[in-house]
Every structure is written in structure tokens, then in C-alpha cells.
Write a protein that holds these residues in place. Structure first.
Motif, PDB file in Angstrom:
ATOM      1  N   CYS A 234       0.832  -1.200   0.000  1.00 34.92           N
ATOM      2  CA  CYS A 234       0.000   0.000   0.000  1.00 34.92           C
ATOM      3  C   CYS A 234       0.877   1.264   0.000  1.00 34.92           C
ATOM      4  CB  CYS A 234      -0.932  -0.002   1.198  1.00 34.92           C
ATOM      5  SG  CYS A 234      -2.120   1.340   1.174  1.00 34.92           S
ATOM      6  N   GLY A 235       1.875   1.281   0.835  1.00 36.92           N
ATOM      7  CA  GLY A 235       2.780   2.438   0.899  1.00 36.92           C
ATOM      8  C   GLY A 235       3.527   2.635  -0.403  1.00 36.92           C
ATOM      9  N   ALA A 236       4.003   1.547  -0.983  1.00 31.11           N
ATOM     10  CA  ALA A 236       4.720   1.631  -2.258  1.00 31.11           C
ATOM     11  C   ALA A 236       3.792   2.125  -3.366  1.00 31.11           C
ATOM     12  CB  ALA A 236       5.310   0.266  -2.627  1.00 31.11           C
ATOM     13  N   LEU A 237       2.557   1.667  -3.330  1.00 29.33           N
ATOM     14  CA  LEU A 237       1.579   2.067  -4.328  1.00 29.33           C
ATOM     15  C   LEU A 237       1.263   3.559  -4.220  1.00 29.33           C
ATOM     16  CD1 LEU A 237      -1.144   0.035  -5.752  1.00 29.33           C
ATOM     17  CD2 LEU A 237      -1.935   2.136  -4.725  1.00 29.33           C
ATOM     18  N   ILE A 238       0.992   4.023  -3.021  1.00 31.85           N
ATOM     19  CA  ILE A 238       0.651   5.434  -2.804  1.00 31.85           C
ATOM     20  C   ILE A 238       1.836   6.333  -3.162  1.00 31.85           C
ATOM     21  CG2 ILE A 238       0.092   7.153  -1.017  1.00 31.85           C
ATOM     22  CD1 ILE A 238      -1.670   4.907   0.261  1.00 31.85           C
ATOM     23  N   LEU A 239       3.022   5.967  -2.727  1.00 33.50           N
ATOM     24  CA  LEU A 239       4.201   6.780  -3.040  1.00 33.50           C
ATOM     25  C   LEU A 239       4.456   6.812  -4.545  1.00 33.50           C
ATOM     26  CD1 LEU A 239       6.502   8.541  -2.069  1.00 33.50           C
ATOM     27  CD2 LEU A 239       7.851   6.459  -1.700  1.00 33.50           C
ATOM     28  N   SER A 240       4.296   5.685  -5.218  1.00 34.13           N
ATOM     29  CA  SER A 240       4.494   5.633  -6.671  1.00 34.13           C
ATOM     30  C   SER A 240       3.487   6.519  -7.393  1.00 34.13           C
ATOM     31  CB  SER A 240       4.385   4.192  -7.170  1.00 34.13           C
ATOM     32  OG  SER A 240       5.371   3.392  -6.566  1.00 34.13           O
ATOM     33  N   LEU A 241       2.227   6.478  -6.953  1.00 34.02           N
ATOM     34  CA  LEU A 241       1.209   7.348  -7.546  1.00 34.02           C
ATOM     35  C   LEU A 241       1.533   8.822  -7.296  1.00 34.02           C
ATOM     36  CD1 LEU A 241      -2.145   5.490  -6.754  1.00 34.02           C
ATOM     37  CD2 LEU A 241      -1.155   5.917  -9.017  1.00 34.02           C
ATOM     38  N   ALA A 242       1.968   9.128  -6.088  1.00 34.65           N
ATOM     39  CA  ALA A 242       2.307  10.519  -5.757  1.00 34.65           C
ATOM     40  C   ALA A 242       3.459  11.026  -6.621  1.00 34.65           C
ATOM     41  CB  ALA A 242       2.647  10.635  -4.271  1.00 34.65           C
ATOM     42  N   ILE A 243       4.471  10.203  -6.791  1.00 36.29           N
ATOM     43  CA  ILE A 243       5.615  10.596  -7.624  1.00 36.29           C
ATOM     44  C   ILE A 243       5.164  10.803  -9.068  1.00 36.29           C
ATOM     45  CG2 ILE A 243       7.841   9.843  -8.579  1.00 36.29           C
ATOM     46  CD1 ILE A 243       8.318   8.418  -5.846  1.00 36.29           C
ATOM     47  N   CYS A 244       4.306   9.936  -9.574  1.00 37.16           N
ATOM     48  CA  CYS A 244       3.788  10.101 -10.938  1.00 37.16           C
ATOM     49  C   CYS A 244       3.049  11.430 -11.076  1.00 37.16           C
ATOM     50  CB  CYS A 244       2.856   8.949 -11.306  1.00 37.16           C
ATOM     51  SG  CYS A 244       3.704   7.406 -11.692  1.00 37.16           S
ATOM     52  N   PHE A 245       2.208  11.745 -10.105  1.00 36.99           N
ATOM     53  CA  PHE A 245       1.465  12.999 -10.154  1.00 36.99           C
ATOM     54  C   PHE A 245       2.410  14.206 -10.130  1.00 36.99           C
ATOM     55  CE2 PHE A 245      -0.436  16.576  -7.820  1.00 36.99           C
ATOM     56  CZ  PHE A 245      -1.409  16.940  -8.742  1.00 36.99           C
TER      57      PHE A 245
ATOM     58  N   THR B 201       5.502  18.579 -13.002  1.00 32.46           N
ATOM     59  CA  THR B 201       6.774  19.191 -13.421  1.00 32.46           C
ATOM     60  C   THR B 201       6.964  19.061 -14.928  1.00 32.46           C
ATOM     61  OG1 THR B 201       8.076  17.179 -13.002  1.00 32.46           O
ATOM     62  CG2 THR B 201       7.879  18.761 -11.180  1.00 32.46           C
ATOM     63  N   ASP B 202       6.448  17.999 -15.511  1.00 32.77           N
ATOM     64  CA  ASP B 202       6.538  17.809 -16.962  1.00 32.77           C
ATOM     65  C   ASP B 202       5.754  18.903 -17.689  1.00 32.77           C
ATOM     66  OD1 ASP B 202       7.316  16.357 -19.327  1.00 32.77           O
ATOM     67  OD2 ASP B 202       5.267  15.593 -19.420  1.00 32.77           O
ATOM     68  N   GLU B 203       4.586  19.234 -17.183  1.00 34.00           N
ATOM     69  CA  GLU B 203       3.787  20.293 -17.804  1.00 34.00           C
ATOM     70  C   GLU B 203       4.442  21.662 -17.611  1.00 34.00           C
ATOM     71  OE1 GLU B 203       1.185  19.990 -19.945  1.00 34.00           O
ATOM     72  OE2 GLU B 203       1.759  17.887 -19.762  1.00 34.00           O
TER      73      GLU B 203
ATOM     74  N   GLU C 281      -0.785  22.177 -19.701  1.00 31.64           N
ATOM     75  CA  GLU C 281      -2.161  21.700 -19.871  1.00 31.64           C
ATOM     76  C   GLU C 281      -2.587  20.875 -18.657  1.00 31.64           C
ATOM     77  OE1 GLU C 281      -4.176  22.308 -22.469  1.00 31.64           O
ATOM     78  OE2 GLU C 281      -2.732  23.238 -23.839  1.00 31.64           O
ATOM     79  N   LEU C 282      -3.570  21.367 -17.931  1.00 29.63           N
ATOM     80  CA  LEU C 282      -4.079  20.617 -16.781  1.00 29.63           C
ATOM     81  C   LEU C 282      -4.652  19.266 -17.215  1.00 29.63           C
ATOM     82  CD1 LEU C 282      -5.827  23.344 -14.600  1.00 29.63           C
ATOM     83  CD2 LEU C 282      -3.751  22.057 -14.054  1.00 29.63           C
ATOM     84  N   ILE C 283      -5.278  19.227 -18.379  1.00 29.51           N
ATOM     85  CA  ILE C 283      -5.849  17.968 -18.862  1.00 29.51           C
ATOM     86  C   ILE C 283      -4.765  16.910 -19.027  1.00 29.51           C
ATOM     87  CG2 ILE C 283      -5.765  18.560 -21.334  1.00 29.51           C
ATOM     88  CD1 ILE C 283      -8.617  16.625 -19.687  1.00 29.51           C
ATOM     89  N   ASP C 284      -3.560  17.323 -19.429  1.00 25.76           N
ATOM     90  CA  ASP C 284      -2.462  16.366 -19.583  1.00 25.76           C
ATOM     91  C   ASP C 284      -2.023  15.804 -18.237  1.00 25.76           C
ATOM     92  OD1 ASP C 284      -2.577  16.679 -22.296  1.00 25.76           O
ATOM     93  OD2 ASP C 284      -0.778  17.921 -22.454  1.00 25.76           O
ATOM     94  N   ILE C 285      -2.028  16.641 -17.210  1.00 23.85           N
ATOM     95  CA  ILE C 285      -1.719  16.144 -15.862  1.00 23.85           C
ATOM     96  C   ILE C 285      -2.760  15.093 -15.469  1.00 23.85           C
ATOM     97  CG2 ILE C 285      -1.564  16.732 -13.395  1.00 23.85           C
ATOM     98  CD1 ILE C 285      -0.485  19.498 -14.303  1.00 23.85           C
ATOM     99  N   GLY C 286      -4.017  15.373 -15.788  1.00 25.61           N
ATOM    100  CA  GLY C 286      -5.081  14.421 -15.493  1.00 25.61           C
ATOM    101  C   GLY C 286      -4.918  13.110 -16.253  1.00 25.61           C
ATOM    102  N   LEU C 287      -4.567  13.206 -17.544  1.00 30.75           N
ATOM    103  CA  LEU C 287      -4.365  11.989 -18.346  1.00 30.75           C
ATOM    104  C   LEU C 287      -3.170  11.185 -17.830  1.00 30.75           C
ATOM    105  CD1 LEU C 287      -4.991  13.453 -21.906  1.00 30.75           C
ATOM    106  CD2 LEU C 287      -6.397  11.737 -20.741  1.00 30.75           C
ATOM    107  N   ASP C 288      -2.089  11.884 -17.497  1.00 29.71           N
ATOM    108  CA  ASP C 288      -0.900  11.213 -16.975  1.00 29.71           C
ATOM    109  C   ASP C 288      -1.236  10.476 -15.677  1.00 29.71           C
ATOM    110  OD1 ASP C 288       0.474  12.418 -19.084  1.00 29.71           O
ATOM    111  OD2 ASP C 288       1.306  14.013 -17.835  1.00 29.71           O
ATOM    112  N   THR C 289      -1.921  11.179 -14.790  1.00 26.37           N
ATOM    113  CA  THR C 289      -2.284  10.590 -13.499  1.00 26.37           C
ATOM    114  C   THR C 289      -3.273   9.437 -13.686  1.00 26.37           C
ATOM    115  OG1 THR C 289      -1.908  12.749 -12.461  1.00 26.37           O
ATOM    116  CG2 THR C 289      -3.151  11.132 -11.180  1.00 26.37           C
ATOM    117  N   LEU C 290      -4.195   9.602 -14.608  1.00 25.50           N
ATOM    118  CA  LEU C 290      -5.141   8.520 -14.903  1.00 25.50           C
ATOM    119  C   LEU C 290      -4.404   7.275 -15.379  1.00 25.50           C
ATOM    120  CD1 LEU C 290      -8.041   7.473 -15.190  1.00 25.50           C
ATOM    121  CD2 LEU C 290      -8.082   8.500 -17.493  1.00 25.50           C
ATOM    122  N   GLY C 291      -3.395   7.442 -16.216  1.00 22.89           N
ATOM    123  CA  GLY C 291      -2.598   6.303 -16.668  1.00 22.89           C
ATOM    124  C   GLY C 291      -1.957   5.572 -15.505  1.00 22.89           C
TER     125      GLY C 291
END
Length: 157
Positions: free
Chosen positions: A97-108, A113-115, A127-137
Motif C-alpha cells: 500500500c505504501g509503495a503504491l501510494i508513493l508511486s502514484l504521488a511521484i507520478c502525479f 513538473t513535466d507540464e 495543460e491541466l488535462i495532460d496532468i489528469g491523463l498522466d495521473t489517470l494512466g
């Protein structure tokens, strides 16, 4: 010493993939558009479903699907990043669970930072939509991971 090096090496694939994402984002808009338009056209040409179309119709179709190809690419990039980060985090964090949450946080955070980075690339934008798409992935990859691990647990019992 070797164990520490091995542990540190677990993050290398994720860091390399982050560089790949950075490099793709660093391309000016015309070059980036040409890449996704070329991919869309190749996909249309490869499909036998569209073999009766003229070349002009195929080009038109590829221009229609190109934005969707871009969206899928955003999600796929970050799904891969999530998986690589999760593998690395499991080396450092004992709980899934911790690894999953931290990995998701780093992706977000990396998507944000990519945007910001793209804001400074000619022809690109924040583009905020791109942040959303990235996070959705990344979230889709996390859900699939949870589903697969739960299924494996059920099979082994």
C-alpha cells in the motif's frame, strides 16, 4: 555494500523512463505533432478495415484519431512510469500500500513538473488535462496491479 548498490540500482529503470518522458516533452510542437500524426497514419494504413479507403481518406482519418493517440500515449507513459516506480519502491518499502501510494504521488508530481517544463518549450503549453491523463494512466496501472495481485493471491490459496 553490494546490497546497497543493488537497492539503489532498482530506481534506474524509473529514472531512465523519466528521462524518456522529459525528452519527448522537450520536442517543439511541430516535431511532436509530426510524430503523433505519423503514428496515427501508420495505424490507419496497417488496419485492413480501412483498406478500401483512398490515401486521402486515410490521411483524414489519421488526423481525426491523432488527438486520441496523444491521450493514450500520455496514459501509457505514466502507466509504465508507475510500474517502474512501484517495483523500485517495493525494494525500499515493505508494504504494498505504501509503495503504491508513493508511486502514484511521484507520478502525479512528475506529471506536474513535466507540464511546467512544456510551458517553456516552443509551441507547447501547460495543460491541466495532460496532468489528469498522466495521473489517470498511473491510476489505471495501479488498479490493474491490485487486480492482478489479488487474483494471484486467490489462485494460490
Amino acid at each position: 555494500m553490494i546490497q546497497r548498490l543493488s537497492k539503489a540500482a532498482s530506481v534506474i529503470p524509473a529514472v531512465i523512463w523519466m528521462y524518456v518522458i522529459y525528452d519527448l516533452s522537450d520536442k517543439p510542437a511541430p516535431k511532436s505533432s509530426v510524430q503523433s500524426e505519423t503514428l496515427a497514419l501508420r495505424l490507419v494504413r496497417m488496419s485492413t478495415r480501412f483498406s478500401s479507403m483512398t490515401e486521402g481518406e486515410r490521411v483524414q482519418l489519421s488526423l481525426i484519431i491523432e488527438p486520441y493517440i496523444r491521450d493514450i500515449a500520455h496514459m501509457a507513459e505514466y502507466a509504465i512510469l508507475f510500474i517502474l516506480l512501484y517495483i523500485a519502491m517495493r525494494v525500499y518499502i515493505s508494504g504494498r500500500c505504501g509503495a503504491l501510494i508513493l508511486s502514484l504521488a511521484i507520478c502525479f508530481v512528475y506529471a506536474c513538473t513535466d507540464e511546467i517544463h512544456q510551458y517553456f518549450v516552443p509551441g507547447r503549453a501547460f495543460e491541466l488535462i495532460d496532468i489528469g491523463l498522466d495521473t489517470l494512466g498511473a491510476v489505471i496501472a495501479a488498479v490493474l496491479l491490485l487486480f492482478i495481485t489479488k487474483r494471484q493471491k486467490n489462485v494460490s490459496h
